[in-house]
Scaffold this motif. Structure first.
Motif, PDB file in Angstrom:
ATOM      1  N   TRP A 131       2.407  -8.696  -4.748  1.00  0.00           N
ATOM      2  CA  TRP A 131       1.419  -7.694  -5.187  1.00  0.00           C
ATOM      3  C   TRP A 131       0.319  -8.425  -5.940  1.00  0.00           C
ATOM      4  N   ARG A 133      -4.276  -8.201  -6.855  1.00  0.00           N
ATOM      5  CA  ARG A 133      -5.643  -7.739  -6.599  1.00  0.00           C
ATOM      6  C   ARG A 133      -6.598  -8.801  -7.142  1.00  0.00           C
ATOM      7  N   ALA A 171      -3.011 -11.781   2.960  1.00  0.00           N
ATOM      8  CA  ALA A 171      -2.652 -10.421   3.378  1.00  0.00           C
ATOM      9  C   ALA A 171      -1.144 -10.265   3.573  1.00  0.00           C
ATOM     10  N   ASN A 174       0.706  -9.184   0.570  1.00  0.00           N
ATOM     11  CA  ASN A 174       0.292  -7.939  -0.096  1.00  0.00           C
ATOM     12  C   ASN A 174      -0.642  -8.205  -1.288  1.00  0.00           C
ATOM     13  N   THR A 176      -4.523  -8.319  -2.109  1.00  0.00           N
ATOM     14  CA  THR A 176      -5.828  -7.994  -1.540  1.00  0.00           C
ATOM     15  C   THR A 176      -6.923  -8.768  -2.289  1.00  0.00           C
ATOM     16  N   ASN A 178     -11.110  -8.760  -2.583  1.00  0.00           N
ATOM     17  CA  ASN A 178     -12.352  -8.049  -2.253  1.00  0.00           C
ATOM     18  C   ASN A 178     -13.486  -8.540  -3.147  1.00  0.00           C
ATOM     19  N   GLU A 226      -3.671   1.021  -7.191  1.00  0.00           N
ATOM     20  CA  GLU A 226      -2.656   1.158  -6.134  1.00  0.00           C
ATOM     21  C   GLU A 226      -3.286   1.749  -4.878  1.00  0.00           C
ATOM     22  N   GLU A 227      -4.171   2.720  -5.089  1.00  0.00           N
ATOM     23  CA  GLU A 227      -4.752   3.483  -3.974  1.00  0.00           C
ATOM     24  C   GLU A 227      -5.595   2.616  -3.047  1.00  0.00           C
ATOM     25  N   GLY A 229      -4.839  -0.198  -1.811  1.00  0.00           N
ATOM     26  CA  GLY A 229      -3.951  -1.199  -1.224  1.00  0.00           C
ATOM     27  C   GLY A 229      -4.191  -1.541   0.231  1.00  0.00           C
ATOM     28  N   TYR A 230      -4.965  -0.716   0.941  1.00  0.00           N
ATOM     29  CA  TYR A 230      -5.210  -1.005   2.371  1.00  0.00           C
ATOM     30  C   TYR A 230      -6.632  -1.548   2.581  1.00  0.00           C
ATOM     31  N   ILE A 231      -7.277  -1.945   1.491  1.00  0.00           N
ATOM     32  CA  ILE A 231      -8.635  -2.488   1.575  1.00  0.00           C
ATOM     33  C   ILE A 231      -8.574  -3.959   1.213  1.00  0.00           C
ATOM     34  N   THR A 232      -8.956  -4.837   2.138  1.00  0.00           N
ATOM     35  CA  THR A 232      -9.024  -6.258   1.798  1.00  0.00           C
ATOM     36  C   THR A 232     -10.115  -6.935   2.616  1.00  0.00           C
TER      37      THR A 232
END
Ligand code: NAD
Length: 245
Positions: A131, A133, A171, A174, A176, A178, A226-227, A229-232
């Motif tokens: 995990w 970010r 990726a 997990n 991300t 950005n 958390e929300e 999580g599908y953006i990278t």
């Protein structure tokens, strides 16, 4: 949802400070980092007195040895870092034809090299925890170019390439990665611009105002959540419509 620890570079003022406040308000434990402790201490105190958790570490992105030291101190104070915001940056503007090699190198070293070294500090634990970010603060000029800022623009465009490469590398773990690309934001970095330059830029912004540090912090807070999580590998523009790429 577990509590996360966020490390923010250049958290003493402007966008970095706003990011620290926003992440702390969303429940993260924040590590405020910059060259001098005094302003960081004031911000940390403010966060604590409002019920948040904050620690301070000193780091100078121009001094590569200070980077692992700062991260080791941060981890000893607050545990492994799950969110990294690479925000600190400098400018040394001038036309390329007259730009000193040292000024080119210094801006690249702080803005791009410094971010890379910070990322290297957090990757092993993020990979272990599966995990993470990472949010790199780029700039609209990294997307469009800007006369008089060849060094700064190269560093900001470089951050976008770094973001996309790392997003691909990380990726499967997990993690991300950005970028946020602010436009024209009201901070000490832009307060030095002459009034006529500011006016000219304002004319070009569809939303007809400068952004605030809080506008940028809201995007960072979202990408750290958390929300998201599908953006990278994404570059999120926060520019009032100045550039729609
Ligand atoms: P700022 O100059 O107000 O703050 C920069 C922060 O970086 C400060 O906390 C400073 O202490 C820190 N810093 C500078 N050199 C450092 C070093 N060697 N080591 C550690 N920390 C160092 O800038 P800002 O306007 O808040 O900008 C923040 C980020 O947003 C930067 O990456 C900048 O490039 C980017 N950005 C700003 C704008 C804008 O209009 N203000 C637009 C696009 C992008």
């Amino acid at each position: 949802m577990p509590q996360r620890t966020a490390f923010i570079t250049g958290a003493s003022r402007g966008i970095g400070r706003a990011c620290a406040l926003a992440l702390a308000a969303s429940g993260a434990r924040v590590i405020l980092a910059a060259r001098h402790a005094q302003k960081l201490d004031e911000t940390a105190e403010w966060i604590r007195s409002n019920g948040g958790q904050a620690e301070v570490v000193c780091l100078d992105l121009a001094d590569p040895e200070s980077i692992p030291r700062a991260f080791a101190e941060a981890v000893s104070k607050a545990g492994p870092i799950q969110i990294l915001v690479n925000n600190a940056a400098i400018t040394k503007d001038g036309l390329a034809v007259r730009m000193k090699r040292a000024d080119f190198d210094h801006v690249l070293q702080v803005n791009l090299g410094g971010a890379f070294l910070c990322i290297q500090q957090v990757l092993p634990s993020m990979m272990r925890e599966r995990w993470g970010r990472i949010i790199n603060i780029s700039s609209v000029v990294g997307q469009t170019g800007n006369a008089g800022q060849a060094n700064y623009v190269a560093s900001k465009a470089g951050l976008i390439g770094l973001t996309k490469s790392l997003a691909q590398e990380m990726a499967s773990r997990n993690v991300t990665v950005n970028a946020v690309a602010p436009g024209f934001i009201d901070t000490e970095m832009t307060q030095v611009l002459p009034a006529e330059v500011k006016e000219r830029i304002l004319q070009q912004i569809p939303l007809k105002r400068m952004g605030t540090p809080e506008d940028v912090a809201a995007a960072v807070k979202f990408l750290a959540s958390e929300e998201a999580g599908y953006i990278t590998g994404h570059v999120l523009n926060v520019n009032g419509g100045l550039f729609m790429g």
